[in-house]
Design an enzyme around this catalytic site. Sequence first.
Site, mmCIF file in Angstrom:
data_model
loop_
_atom_site.group_PDB
_atom_site.id
_atom_site.type_symbol
_atom_site.label_atom_id
_atom_site.label_comp_id
_atom_site.label_asym_id
_atom_site.label_seq_id
_atom_site.Cartn_x
_atom_site.Cartn_y
_atom_site.Cartn_z
ATOM 1 N N ASP A 14 38.031 51.955 42.471
ATOM 2 C CA ASP A 14 39.005 51.314 43.965
ATOM 3 C C ASP A 14 39.693 53.015 44.487
ATOM 4 O O ASP A 14 39.344 53.626 44.489
ATOM 5 C CB ASP A 14 40.488 50.200 42.732
ATOM 6 C CG ASP A 14 40.579 49.709 43.852
ATOM 7 O OD1 ASP A 14 40.360 48.457 44.683
ATOM 8 O OD2 ASP A 14 41.633 50.076 44.233
ATOM 9 N N LYS A 21 41.276 44.320 36.191
ATOM 10 C CA LYS A 21 41.370 45.462 37.360
ATOM 11 C C LYS A 21 42.060 46.452 36.292
ATOM 12 O O LYS A 21 42.812 46.187 35.385
ATOM 13 C CB LYS A 21 41.944 45.096 38.399
ATOM 14 C CG LYS A 21 42.542 46.319 39.233
ATOM 15 C CD LYS A 21 41.011 46.003 40.101
ATOM 16 C CE LYS A 21 40.972 46.634 41.067
ATOM 17 N NZ LYS A 21 40.242 46.113 42.410
HETATM 18 N N1 GLU Z 1 37.596 47.695 43.787
HETATM 19 C C1 GLU Z 1 36.389 46.636 44.514
HETATM 20 C C2 GLU Z 1 37.041 45.473 44.284
HETATM 21 O O1 GLU Z 1 38.633 45.743 44.934
HETATM 22 C C3 GLU Z 1 35.175 46.734 43.069
HETATM 23 C C4 GLU Z 1 35.213 46.219 41.605
HETATM 24 C C5 GLU Z 1 34.339 46.203 41.301
HETATM 25 O O2 GLU Z 1 33.298 47.138 41.940
HETATM 26 O O3 GLU Z 1 33.685 46.555 40.124
HETATM 27 O O4 GLU Z 1 36.600 44.353 44.215
#
Ligand code: GLU
Length: 447
Positions: free
Chosen positions: A167, A127
């Site tokens: 996100d 992340k």
């Molecule tokens: N931010 C999204 C999550 O919390 C998607 C992450 C992604 O697609 O890599 O899963």
Amino acid sequence: MSRAYISKILDGVKANHPGQPEFHQAVEEVLMSLEPVLARHPEYEQNAILERMVEPERVIMFRVPWVDDQGKIQVNRGYRIEMNSAIGPYKGGLRFHPTVNLSILKFLAFEQVFKNSLTTLPMGGGKGGSDFSPKGKSDNEVMRFCQSFMTELSRHIGPNTDVPAGDIGVGGREIGFLFGQYKRLRNEFTGVLTGKGIAWGGSLIRPEATGYGAVYFLQEMLKKKGQDLQGKTVSISGYGNVGTYIVEKVNELGGKVVTLGDEYGYVYDPDGIKGEKLEYMSTLWAVYRKSAKEYADKFGCQWVAGKRPWEVKVDIAMPSACENELDGASAKTLVQNGCIAVVEAANMPCTPEAVEVFHEHNVLFAPGKAANAGGVATSGLEMSQNSIRMSWTREEVDGHLHRIMKDIHEACYTAAETYGSPGNYVVGANVAGFLKVAGAMLDQGIV
Ligand code: GLU
């Protein structure tokens, strides 16, 4: 024995990551589910699996200088937490929001490891993001920020190394600017990001995936109880991508969503968000960059300033904004009002006290790492399409997504039964997500 091991790890996390309460909370929530697993598998403790899992493989922090429209130099901080790559390249979104810090991103990266494991696809967990807020910035400012952010991030990521996505605060516009800069720096067109535009490597259904996926998961939980969505009322807290497509799917299945909201308050629309109103909701942030209040003003609905929608009487609540937005007191209100199911469409939106209230009162509770996994699962499908240089139809991608959400539900349900907590989806998701990653780590030796 295994309880002592868990306590030792938790104490270690608190000591080694001081002042990071969200990270402590996320680790505690997972570890508390693992006692029966650790008791049955002493090899995890012998191989220090937990010690390794709570320590990010890599933490990257960097300066992001950019120039605003007044010609003034601004400086933000950029981050990428590469948490675990046992089952695939690091994968997870980027969050641009003033609250972003190491604690928030470590919690999100940790959650992502188990969520991605549940998707059945080969993706590790990561992340990243920045304390930069796109709110109130011009398109050009956002572009200059994204270009500066990617100039540093580009050295650390790649289609087989680490694949970021969106996100909070990072949508199609931001992914476009980030992708453009990566391509320019590396002189290669690859699937280094997901959530891309359809004309340049994106996947159909990716925008819809988190919302649709959460409703598919809800459908499965209700099915186990012999129920469905027909005639049910639903409250949600966001108004972005996730919220919009929850509304669309709930409407399709005969339910009605009666709230939407943002950090300033919520809208109550007892007639339900549909037709022209849903159309407007979908453009509110994505196109006009406006607050949820505009919806209340335009359609003459009630706007409740400074509150979350959990005081509204509904059958189902789907928190879809941010962490810890639904606390113990709100959970009690929902229970008193007859709520039968709560689905975390955002990451860790319910506090531990709230989750306890739901379990005590036999409210069906779907944790985010299972229920909102449809977004990243479809990112995984985008990566597959990029690798084979093909695009699948809407029906194909939606079919995969639906099957994956059913499989995740089944895996959680079965793991909860196997490890002595039938019906507890928190235990089920944590155990099922953990087993795959722990097994891969054992196979790969001490790394
Ligand atoms: N931010 C999204 C999550 O919390 C998607 C992450 C992604 O697609 O890599 O899963």
